[in-house]
Scaffold this motif. Structure first.
Motif, PDB file in Angstrom:
ATOM      1  N   PRO A   1       0.666  -1.202  -0.070  1.00  0.00           N
ATOM      2  CA  PRO A   1       0.042   0.034  -0.020  1.00  0.00           C
ATOM      3  C   PRO A   1       0.950   1.280   0.007  1.00  0.00           C
ATOM      4  O   PRO A   1       0.346   2.377  -0.165  1.00  0.00           O
ATOM      5  N   TRP A   2       2.089   1.318   0.314  1.00  0.00           N
ATOM      6  CA  TRP A   2       2.925   2.545   0.097  1.00  0.00           C
ATOM      7  C   TRP A   2       3.438   2.821  -1.344  1.00  0.00           C
ATOM      8  O   TRP A   2       3.999   3.934  -1.350  1.00  0.00           O
ATOM      9  N   LEU A   3       3.047   1.867  -2.245  1.00  0.00           N
ATOM     10  CA  LEU A   3       3.666   2.094  -3.445  1.00  0.00           C
ATOM     11  C   LEU A   3       3.108   3.522  -3.972  1.00  0.00           C
ATOM     12  O   LEU A   3       4.112   4.094  -4.767  1.00  0.00           O
ATOM     13  N   LEU A   4       1.796   4.062  -3.866  1.00  0.00           N
ATOM     14  CA  LEU A   4       1.570   5.281  -4.262  1.00  0.00           C
ATOM     15  C   LEU A   4       2.574   6.273  -3.580  1.00  0.00           C
ATOM     16  O   LEU A   4       2.937   7.243  -4.598  1.00  0.00           O
ATOM     17  N   SER A   5       3.015   6.181  -2.393  1.00  0.00           N
ATOM     18  CA  SER A   5       3.720   7.350  -1.901  1.00  0.00           C
ATOM     19  C   SER A   5       5.230   7.286  -2.284  1.00  0.00           C
ATOM     20  O   SER A   5       5.814   8.169  -2.733  1.00  0.00           O
ATOM     21  N   TYR A   6       5.318   5.912  -2.679  1.00  0.00           N
ATOM     22  CA  TYR A   6       6.888   5.552  -3.563  1.00  0.00           C
ATOM     23  C   TYR A   6       7.055   6.387  -4.890  1.00  0.00           C
ATOM     24  O   TYR A   6       7.866   6.843  -5.116  1.00  0.00           O
ATOM     25  N   ILE A   7       5.844   6.121  -5.742  1.00  0.00           N
ATOM     26  CA  ILE A   7       5.954   6.586  -6.961  1.00  0.00           C
ATOM     27  C   ILE A   7       5.687   8.121  -6.891  1.00  0.00           C
ATOM     28  O   ILE A   7       6.407   8.700  -7.457  1.00  0.00           O
ATOM     29  N   SER A   8       4.976   8.801  -5.936  1.00  0.00           N
ATOM     30  CA  SER A   8       5.129  10.159  -5.905  1.00  0.00           C
ATOM     31  C   SER A   8       6.336  10.561  -5.331  1.00  0.00           C
ATOM     32  O   SER A   8       6.589  11.825  -5.870  1.00  0.00           O
ATOM     33  N   SER A   9       7.022  10.034  -4.496  1.00  0.00           N
ATOM     34  CA  SER A   9       8.148  10.706  -4.262  1.00  0.00           C
ATOM     35  C   SER A   9       9.311  10.724  -5.272  1.00  0.00           C
ATOM     36  O   SER A   9      10.051  11.658  -5.442  1.00  0.00           O
ATOM     37  N   HIS A  10       9.216   9.896  -5.917  1.00  0.00           N
ATOM     38  CA  HIS A  10      10.019   9.706  -7.420  1.00  0.00           C
ATOM     39  C   HIS A  10       9.488  10.649  -8.326  1.00  0.00           C
ATOM     40  O   HIS A  10      10.425  11.570  -9.054  1.00  0.00           O
ATOM     41  N   LEU A  11       8.339  10.962  -8.539  1.00  0.00           N
ATOM     42  CA  LEU A  11       7.954  11.934  -9.612  1.00  0.00           C
ATOM     43  C   LEU A  11       8.234  13.165  -9.214  1.00  0.00           C
ATOM     44  O   LEU A  11       8.452  14.261  -9.955  1.00  0.00           O
ATOM     45  N   TYR A  12       8.029  13.591  -7.751  1.00  0.00           N
ATOM     46  CA  TYR A  12       8.147  14.937  -7.358  1.00  0.00           C
ATOM     47  C   TYR A  12       9.351  15.231  -6.587  1.00  0.00           C
ATOM     48  O   TYR A  12       9.501  16.368  -5.960  1.00  0.00           O
ATOM     49  N   ASN A  13      10.518  14.413  -6.851  1.00  0.00           N
ATOM     50  CA  ASN A  13      11.633  14.613  -6.237  1.00  0.00           C
ATOM     51  C   ASN A  13      11.685  14.820  -4.766  1.00  0.00           C
ATOM     52  O   ASN A  13      12.319  16.010  -4.044  1.00  0.00           O
ATOM     53  N   THR A  14      10.636  14.314  -3.882  1.00  0.00           N
ATOM     54  CA  THR A  14      10.617  14.655  -2.458  1.00  0.00           C
ATOM     55  C   THR A  14      11.384  13.353  -2.052  1.00  0.00           C
ATOM     56  O   THR A  14      12.033  12.582  -2.282  1.00  0.00           O
ATOM     57  N   GLU A  15      11.257  13.490  -0.369  1.00  0.00           N
ATOM     58  CA  GLU A  15      11.803  12.401   0.578  1.00  0.00           C
ATOM     59  C   GLU A  15      11.497  11.116  -0.016  1.00  0.00           C
ATOM     60  O   GLU A  15      10.483  10.651  -0.256  1.00  0.00           O
ATOM     61  N   LYS A  16      12.608  10.411  -0.242  1.00  0.00           N
ATOM     62  CA  LYS A  16      12.399   8.919  -0.827  1.00  0.00           C
ATOM     63  C   LYS A  16      11.740   8.158   0.273  1.00  0.00           C
ATOM     64  O   LYS A  16      12.066   7.941   1.390  1.00  0.00           O
ATOM     65  N   ILE A  17      10.813   7.436  -0.271  1.00  0.00           N
ATOM     66  CA  ILE A  17       9.984   6.571   0.457  1.00  0.00           C
ATOM     67  C   ILE A  17      10.673   4.810   0.276  1.00  0.00           C
ATOM     68  O   ILE A  17      10.845   4.742  -1.032  1.00  0.00           O
ATOM     69  N   HIS A  18      10.748   4.278   1.170  1.00  0.00           N
ATOM     70  CA  HIS A  18      11.537   3.041   1.258  1.00  0.00           C
ATOM     71  C   HIS A  18      10.607   1.853   1.641  1.00  0.00           C
ATOM     72  O   HIS A  18       9.772   2.045   2.515  1.00  0.00           O
ATOM     73  N   SER A  19      10.021   0.814   1.066  1.00  0.00           N
ATOM     74  CA  SER A  19       9.443  -0.501   1.255  1.00  0.00           C
ATOM     75  C   SER A  19       9.922  -0.830   2.585  1.00  0.00           C
ATOM     76  O   SER A  19      10.755  -1.200   2.771  1.00  0.00           O
ATOM     77  N   PRO A  20       8.818  -1.111   3.450  1.00  0.00           N
ATOM     78  CA  PRO A  20       9.209  -1.658   4.800  1.00  0.00           C
ATOM     79  C   PRO A  20       9.417  -3.053   4.644  1.00  0.00           C
ATOM     80  O   PRO A  20       8.918  -3.834   3.945  1.00  0.00           O
TER      81      PRO A  20
END
Length: 109
Positions: free
Chosen positions: A13-32
């Motif tokens: 479920p964290w996938l959307l945050s992960y994609i968003s962080s890459h698209l908008y160059n925000t803090e990188k989200i890592h899979s738990p």
């Protein structure tokens, strides 16, 4: 496509945050991983049970639990054992014991 992202997010479920962080160059989200992932799975079950009730909640959570467990490469017999349980407390107990032991061992942590 939104459908493909939606399907891929089952069990992640964290996938959307992960994609968003890459698209908008925000803090990188890592899979738990490890205990953090197991906590997320348990919370997901508890939230579903509290929302839908014990019987309906555990039945609806099985699809999600199955996807989580497949993505962490657990042996099929453990996934089947988990999905055959009809009491959310038994599922959580199995996550805290046998599944945790097998999963952590596979990570070599």
């Amino acid at each position: 496509s939104g459908v493909m992202v939606g399907r891929a997010s089952l069990g992640a479920p964290w996938l959307l945050s992960y994609i968003s962080s890459h698209l908008y160059n925000t803090e990188k989200i890592h899979s738990p991983i490890g205990e953090d992932l197991l906590k997320i799975i348990k919370k997901h079950i508890i939230y579903m049970v509290s929302f839908y009730g014990k019987e309906k909640g555990i039945m609806k959570s099985k699809k999600h639990v199955s996807m989580y467990l497949k993505k962490i490469n657990l042996p099929d017999f453990l996934i089947k054992k988990t999905l055959l349980l009809n009491d959310y407390k038994e599922v959580i107990n199995l996550l805290d014991t046998t599944i945790k032991e097998n999963y952590i061992k596979s990570l070599n942590i």
